[in-house]
Design an enzyme around this catalytic site. Structure first.
Site, mmCIF file in Angstrom:
data_model
loop_
_atom_site.group_PDB
_atom_site.id
_atom_site.type_symbol
_atom_site.label_atom_id
_atom_site.label_comp_id
_atom_site.label_asym_id
_atom_site.label_seq_id
_atom_site.Cartn_x
_atom_site.Cartn_y
_atom_site.Cartn_z
ATOM 1 N N HIS A 99 -0.363 8.101 -1.133
ATOM 2 C CA HIS A 99 0.878 7.775 -0.469
ATOM 3 C C HIS A 99 1.547 6.891 -1.697
ATOM 4 C CE1 HIS A 99 -0.979 3.814 -0.235
ATOM 5 N NE2 HIS A 99 -1.968 4.278 0.179
ATOM 6 N N GLU A 157 -7.218 6.412 5.638
ATOM 7 C CA GLU A 157 -7.951 5.790 4.730
ATOM 8 C C GLU A 157 -9.266 5.388 5.339
ATOM 9 O OE1 GLU A 157 -8.858 5.551 1.842
ATOM 10 O OE2 GLU A 157 -7.600 4.231 1.003
#
Length: 215
Positions: free
Chosen positions: A8, A82
């Site tokens: 990201h 994550e």
């Protein structure tokens, strides 16, 4: 299948250098928005047929310009979020306790998957959820799939699953925001990394040790 794993764009927590793994998490900084806007051009040569994002806001914002450019509807999956920091959440990334996070992540990649993150998941759980999304994408029949995911998760999964990327390489090569790892293969036949952040990854047995990047 060609699998494109994209970290990201930059977040405020990246700037503050803290472990921020909770869902939904922060959005992007102004720089992160610029990085996201640059993705369609950066991936212009890739014939992306499907686009996956995690349940975290930062991946969805990062993928938005690419989705718009390609006319794709991002598929949201929790499995590629994550790796949970558990009790280490929001600690400064350079603190001794926070270093336990990456040591645990790479212990999983090295095969110690029963080890548990303090207050969080273990490697069996982390790999299983990531594997499930990759398997779903492979079963879709798409030739090229992009997944906007997260730095630690991408490095851990690639070191665990790519035949030609070892733990020392993944540990020594952090991914910058919107850094890209490209792999080819399948869940049944295995995976080989083709490139890591723009550098070619030498196949094992072809001129270098596993995971050797050639600039």
């Amino acid at each position: 299948m060609r699998l494109i794993l994209v970290r990201h764009g930059q977040t405020p927590s990246n700037v503050d250098f803290v472990l921020d793994t909770a869902v939904p998490g922060p959005g992007l900084t102004a720089l992160g928005e610029q990085q996201a806007a640059a993705l369609p051009e950066a991936l212009a040569d890739e014939d992306i047929e499907a686009l996956y994002v995690s349940t975290m806001v930062r991946t969805q914002l990062t993928a938005a310009p690419l989705a718009a450019a390609r006319g794709l509807d991002p598929v949201v999956r929790d499995g590629i979020r994550e790796l949970s920091a558990g009790d280490l959440q929001m600690l400064p990334g350079d603190s001794e306790r926070a270093r336990v996070y990456m040591r645990t992540v790479f212990a999983w990649a090295a095969g110690d998957t029963e080890l548990r993150m303090p207050g969080g998941e273990n490697g069996v759980e982390a790999l299983a959820r990531y594997d499930a999304v990759v398997a779903e994408a492979a079963a879709s029949g798409a030739g090229t799939v992009a997944m906007v995911s997260h730095g630690a998760a991408i490095r851990m999964w690639t070191a665990s699953r790519a035949d030609n990327v070892d733990v020392p390489f993944a540990a020594a090569h952090p991914l910058d925001n919107t850094g890209v790892v490209v792999l080819e293969g399948s869940p049944t036949d295995g995976w080989k990394a083709i490139s890591w952040a723009g550098a070619v990854v030498t196949p094992a047995g072809e001129g270098g040790p596993a995971g050797q990047a050639l600039d």
